[in-house]
Enzyme design. Structure first.
Site, mmCIF file in Angstrom:
data_model
loop_
_atom_site.group_PDB
_atom_site.id
_atom_site.type_symbol
_atom_site.label_atom_id
_atom_site.label_comp_id
_atom_site.label_asym_id
_atom_site.label_seq_id
_atom_site.Cartn_x
_atom_site.Cartn_y
_atom_site.Cartn_z
ATOM 1 N N TYR A 84 -17.246 16.197 -15.303
ATOM 2 C CA TYR A 84 -17.538 14.762 -15.306
ATOM 3 C C TYR A 84 -18.581 14.445 -14.225
ATOM 4 C CZ TYR A 84 -16.800 9.744 -14.734
ATOM 5 O OH TYR A 84 -16.987 8.392 -14.636
ATOM 6 N N ARG A 134 0.855 -1.206 0.000
ATOM 7 C CA ARG A 134 0.000 0.000 0.000
ATOM 8 C C ARG A 134 0.882 1.244 0.000
ATOM 9 N NH1 ARG A 134 -1.313 1.738 4.569
ATOM 10 N NH2 ARG A 134 -2.028 -0.246 5.409
ATOM 11 N N ASP A 149 -8.300 18.431 -14.471
ATOM 12 C CA ASP A 149 -8.600 17.066 -14.928
ATOM 13 C C ASP A 149 -8.220 17.003 -16.407
ATOM 14 O OD1 ASP A 149 -9.791 14.744 -15.933
ATOM 15 O OD2 ASP A 149 -11.526 14.885 -14.595
ATOM 16 N N LYS A 192 -8.978 5.867 -19.239
ATOM 17 C CA LYS A 192 -9.361 6.335 -20.566
ATOM 18 C C LYS A 192 -8.147 6.267 -21.505
ATOM 19 C CE LYS A 192 -13.038 6.996 -18.157
ATOM 20 N NZ LYS A 192 -13.431 8.274 -17.588
HETATM 21 C C1 PLP Z 1 -13.853 8.699 -16.276
HETATM 22 C C2 PLP Z 1 -13.515 10.059 -15.804
HETATM 23 C C3 PLP Z 1 -13.251 10.320 -14.452
HETATM 24 C C4 PLP Z 1 -13.343 9.245 -13.385
HETATM 25 O O1 PLP Z 1 -12.394 8.266 -13.561
HETATM 26 P P1 PLP Z 1 -12.589 6.711 -13.129
HETATM 27 O O2 PLP Z 1 -11.316 6.101 -13.523
HETATM 28 O O3 PLP Z 1 -13.789 6.208 -13.848
HETATM 29 O O4 PLP Z 1 -12.819 6.733 -11.645
HETATM 30 C C5 PLP Z 1 -12.913 11.613 -14.097
HETATM 31 N N1 PLP Z 1 -12.856 12.599 -15.015
HETATM 32 C C6 PLP Z 1 -13.121 12.391 -16.313
HETATM 33 C C7 PLP Z 1 -13.039 13.526 -17.274
HETATM 34 C C8 PLP Z 1 -13.458 11.123 -16.756
HETATM 35 O O5 PLP Z 1 -13.744 10.929 -18.055
#
Ligand code: PLP
Length: 380
Positions: free
Chosen positions: A98, A46, A170, A195
């Site tokens: 998001y 961890r 983000d 992603k």
């Molecule tokens: C998918 C996504 C998230 C969240 O990420 P996870 O890996 O699904 O927890 C946050 N911001 C954006 C822009 C996303 O597309």
């Protein structure tokens, strides 16, 4: 080192044990110690794991940052940033954010006394009226999901600097291939590596990258104390994904451009939201802070209701109806009922997330097959 080299070599060392060229998956909980506290840098997975560590270094390298931290999901990474805050603190967040980020701020952290204001940041001056002595964090998402608005990161960095706020971006949609927020003055870059960074729709993982050592220490403390780390297998998968990020992104951008242009010229289309069009309201900012425009496109058709929109989506064969984005395969989604279902209907509609809005994550297939698929789906 140039970006296209960093994706493959950035922050990486050859495996010290046998010289393995690819980072081994250290599938272990714990590490033998010579004497209590005397170990080779890792005590418990961890707190630290060599595979995760290799990924964290690679992420820091491609974002031009000093410190990377990897988490079990994108939301776990956002959650770690929220834990820097105290009750009474306020956040100013992109309004078209998001859905999961919106839910985290408005449910979990509201309960802990943190107030979040959702603001249209396309005009950065809108942010100023929400800043007061309790404001601690600006949370910026650009391009926004799903409306593909662009927010001027440098302008936000100027406000953050002036008012002593943390600026987090983000960068999931753009990836560091297109946009590097730390270079533009952000303090924290966040990723859903689920992603584009992973890129193959086979892993859920999140990341933060920062430059400031004190901030890195605070986030490391939270990562270890709260424990939402990713496992070694998942770290390996994202590390492998990163190695082709630049070639995948190049194709995502090419295909995205071709499909956006196809949609724009189609008689059954109402609006196409893609920052590469000179007619896009924030095109100049996109050109300034991004090196290309990506493969995410939203559009509305002349089918005005949910049922007809659903028929279009269901006629797609190559574009798979699914949540998520950024994989090699093309996906189609219906934001109002899928990614943004947790946003109240009135708020959704005010943002432009209407029932006839369709979102595409354009993959790296042959673009003529993708266009043929859409052509068929749009016959009505
Ligand atoms: C998918 C996504 C998230 C969240 O990420 P996870 O890996 O699904 O927890 C946050 N911001 C954006 C822009 C996303 O597309």
């Amino acid at each position: 080192m140039k970006f296209n080299t960093k994706t493959i070599h950035g922050g990486q060392k050859l495996d010290p044990a046998y010289g393995a060229v690819m980072t081994p998956i250290y599938q272990t909980t714990t590490y033998a110690q010579q004497a209590p506290g005397n170990h080779k840098g890792y005590a418990y997975s961890r707190s630290g794991n060599p595979t995760r560590h290799a990924l964290e270094n690679a992420l820091a390298s491609i974002e031009n940052g000093q410190y990377g931290l990897a988490f079990a999901s994108g939301l776990a990474a956002i959650d770690a940033v929220c834990k820097l805050l105290n009750p009474g603190d306020e956040v100013i967040c992109t309004n078209n954010v998001y859905g999961g980020s919106y839910r985290l701020f408005t449910t979990t952290y509201k309960k802990f006394g943190i107030t979040c204001h959702f603001v249209n940041m396309e005009t950065p001056a809108n942010i100023t009226s929400y800043i007061n002595s309790n404001t601690k964090l600006l949370w910026v998402e650009t391009p926004t999901n799903p409306m593909m608005n662009i927010i001027d990161i440098e302008a936000c960095a100027y406000l953050a600097e002036k008012h002593g706020l943390l600026l987090a971006v983000d960068n999931t949609f753009a990836t560091p291939y297109l946009q590097q927020p730390l270079n533009l003055g952000a303090h924290i870059v966040m990723h859903s590596a689920t992603k584009y960074l992973g890129g193959h729709s086979d892993v859920v993982l999140g990341a933060l990258v920062v430059n400031n050592q004190d901030l890195a220490n605070q986030l490391y403390h939270i990562q270890n104390a709260s424990g939402a780390v990713c496992g070694p297998q998942d770290s390996f998968l994202v590390l492998r994904g990163l190695k082709t990020l630049h070639v995948r992104m190049q194709r995502h951008c090419e295909n995205g451009k071709a499909i956006a242009s196809f949609l724009k010229g189609h008689p059954n289309i109402e609006n196409v939201y893609w920052p590469g069009f000179p007619s896009h309201p924030n095109h100049d900012i996109a050109k300034k802070q991004m090196s290309d425009f990506g493969g995410m496109i939203s559009f509305t058709t002349k089918a005005t209701n949910y049922q007809d929109t659903l028929k279009i989506i269901q006629r797609c064969k190559l574009f798979t109806l699914a949540e998520s984005l950024g994989g090699v395969e093309s996906l189609v989604g219906h934001p109002a009922s899928m990614t943004h279902a947790s946003v109240p209907k009135e708020t959704r509609e005010a943002l432009g997330i209407s029932d006839n809005l369709i979102r595409l994550s354009v993959g790296i297939e042959d673009v003529s097959d993708l266009i043929a698929d859409l052509e068929h789906a749009l016959l009505f």
